[in-house]
Structure formats: C-alpha cells, structure tokens
Scaffold this active site. Structure first.
Site, PDB file in Angstrom:
ATOM      1  CG  ASP A  33       2.052 -11.178  -3.731  1.00  0.00           C
ATOM      2  OD1 ASP A  33       2.034 -10.831  -2.543  1.00  0.00           O
ATOM      3  OD2 ASP A  33       2.784 -10.628  -4.592  1.00  0.00           O
ATOM      4  CG  ASN A  89       6.219  -9.505   5.892  1.00  0.00           C
ATOM      5  OD1 ASN A  89       6.828 -10.358   6.534  1.00  0.00           O
ATOM      6  ND2 ASN A  89       6.083  -9.574   4.581  1.00  0.00           N
ATOM      7  CD  GLN A  96       2.769  -3.732   7.154  1.00  0.00           C
ATOM      8  OE1 GLN A  96       3.200  -3.719   8.312  1.00  0.00           O
ATOM      9  NE2 GLN A  96       1.505  -3.498   6.874  1.00  0.00           N
ATOM     10  CB  VAL A  98       0.886  -3.075   1.010  1.00  0.00           C
ATOM     11  CG1 VAL A  98      -0.515  -2.470   0.881  1.00  0.00           C
ATOM     12  CG2 VAL A  98       1.527  -3.241  -0.363  1.00  0.00           C
ATOM     13  CG  HIS A 102      -0.975  -7.854   3.442  1.00  0.00           C
ATOM     14  ND1 HIS A 102      -0.638  -6.557   3.767  1.00  0.00           N
ATOM     15  CD2 HIS A 102       0.176  -8.440   3.036  1.00  0.00           C
ATOM     16  CE1 HIS A 102       0.657  -6.364   3.551  1.00  0.00           C
ATOM     17  NE2 HIS A 102       1.167  -7.488   3.119  1.00  0.00           N
ATOM     18  CG  HIS A 104       2.272 -12.563   2.630  1.00  0.00           C
ATOM     19  ND1 HIS A 104       2.670 -12.142   1.380  1.00  0.00           N
ATOM     20  CD2 HIS A 104       2.436 -11.498   3.446  1.00  0.00           C
ATOM     21  CE1 HIS A 104       3.058 -10.875   1.443  1.00  0.00           C
ATOM     22  NE2 HIS A 104       2.926 -10.458   2.692  1.00  0.00           N
TER      23      HIS A 104
HETATM   24  P1  5GP Z   1       4.179  -6.974   2.384  1.00  0.00           P
HETATM   25  O1  5GP Z   1       5.620  -6.873   1.953  1.00  0.00           O
HETATM   26  O2  5GP Z   1       3.602  -5.619   2.699  1.00  0.00           O
HETATM   27  O3  5GP Z   1       3.947  -7.965   3.486  1.00  0.00           O
HETATM   28  O4  5GP Z   1       3.407  -7.596   1.151  1.00  0.00           O
HETATM   29  C1  5GP Z   1       2.836  -6.833   0.158  1.00  0.00           C
HETATM   30  C2  5GP Z   1       2.573  -7.785  -0.987  1.00  0.00           C
HETATM   31  O5  5GP Z   1       1.662  -7.178  -1.872  1.00  0.00           O
HETATM   32  C3  5GP Z   1       3.828  -8.134  -1.788  1.00  0.00           C
HETATM   33  O6  5GP Z   1       4.017  -9.547  -1.770  1.00  0.00           O
HETATM   34  C4  5GP Z   1       3.511  -7.621  -3.182  1.00  0.00           C
HETATM   35  O7  5GP Z   1       3.987  -8.455  -4.204  1.00  0.00           O
HETATM   36  C5  5GP Z   1       2.006  -7.530  -3.181  1.00  0.00           C
HETATM   37  N1  5GP Z   1       1.459  -6.497  -4.034  1.00  0.00           N
HETATM   38  C6  5GP Z   1       1.860  -5.200  -4.118  1.00  0.00           C
HETATM   39  N2  5GP Z   1       1.124  -4.526  -5.003  1.00  0.00           N
HETATM   40  C7  5GP Z   1       0.207  -5.410  -5.489  1.00  0.00           C
HETATM   41  C8  5GP Z   1      -0.830  -5.295  -6.456  1.00  0.00           C
HETATM   42  O8  5GP Z   1      -1.082  -4.245  -7.048  1.00  0.00           O
HETATM   43  N3  5GP Z   1      -1.563  -6.420  -6.693  1.00  0.00           N
HETATM   44  C9  5GP Z   1      -1.315  -7.599  -6.054  1.00  0.00           C
HETATM   45  N4  5GP Z   1      -2.107  -8.643  -6.367  1.00  0.00           N
HETATM   46  N5  5GP Z   1      -0.330  -7.736  -5.145  1.00  0.00           N
HETATM   47  C10 5GP Z   1       0.428  -6.659  -4.879  1.00  0.00           C
END
Ligand code: 5GP
Length: 116
Positions: A33, A89, A96, A98, A102, A104
């Site tokens: 991440d 998420n 969430q 993205v 996914h 974590h």
């Molecule tokens: P969510 O909040 O959707 O469950 O988690 C999305 C995760 O993707 C976040 O923890 C964020 O830091 C990570 N993330 C967003 N953009 C990028 C990226 O460009 N590269 C990487 N490696 N992680 C990302």
C-alpha cells in the site's frame, strides 16, 4: 469516479502505473500500500475488476477462495503469519476509495481487541 471506469488498480495491473509488487499469478497481484497504515500493509487484488465485494457473484467463488488462500501464503511469506488482519472495505460508507475489490493485509502493530 463511476464504478465502471478503469481504476488505479487496473492501471497498476496493466503496468501503466508502477507499484511495489510482492506477488503475482494469473488471478491476482499483491502490492505494498502506498500509504501504509501498519508496518506491513499489503493489498491483494484480483486481476478481474470486481468493484466491491457485494458485486461478486457465484462465478467468482473459486477466485474468492484463491484470494483468501493467497492472503495466508503471502502473510506467511512476509513473516507475519502469526498475527495479521484482513480487511475488505465495501462501499464508500465503509471507507472504500478504490472501486476494484482488494483485501488489505495489516500486520506489525498492536491491534485493539475490537474490530474498529
Ligand atoms: P480502500 O480505502 O479502497 O479500501 O483502500 C484503497 C487503498 O489503496 C488505500 O489504502 C490506499 O492507500 C491504496 N492506494 C491508493 N492508490 C494507490 C496506488 O497508486 N498505489 C498503491 N500501492 N496503493 C494505493
């Protein structure tokens, strides 16, 4: 962003955006991440762009099982097999950001006993 547009994770999977990749196979990739919330913070991402967990269907049963087993393998390989959390998420209301499914993997810190 609408849920049907290409997400940052599709761009990472396609190699259009760089990432720190720790594992990949035909079904998924695992990257670090970019904003880690724990000393070990990995994301296991299916290549198939399922937006949210609730958008998965019966045809994704084997894929979801594969992801869950890989989480264990990857955590073990990362040296955190004895203590890690897995978080999905689902939806903006759950944080969430993205909209490409996914998982974590978080480890290396002390977690509270509760879920939140
Ligand atoms: P969510 O909040 O959707 O469950 O988690 C999305 C995760 O993707 C976040 O923890 C964020 O830091 C990570 N993330 C967003 N953009 C990028 C990226 O460009 N590269 C990487 N490696 N992680 C990302």
């Amino acid at each position: 962003m609408s849920m049907t547009e290409e997400t940052i994770f599709t761009k990472i999977i396609n190699g259009d955006i760089p990432s720190d990749k720790v594992y990949e196979d035909d079904e998924c990739i695992c990257i670090r991440d970019i904003t880690p919330q724990a000393p070990t913070h990995l994301l296991v991402i299916p290549r198939k762009p399922i937006p949210r967990l609730v958008d998965a269907s019966d045809e994704d049963k084997a894929l979801l099982g594969h992801l869950m087993l890989k989480v264990g393998d990857i955590a073990r390989e990362a040296g955190v097999g004895d203590g890690f959390r897995v978080i999905i998420n689902n939806g903006a209301n759950a944080g969430q950001t993205v909209f490409h499914l996914h998982l974590h993997i978080l480890a290396g810190k002390t977690f509270s006993e509760g879920m939140v």
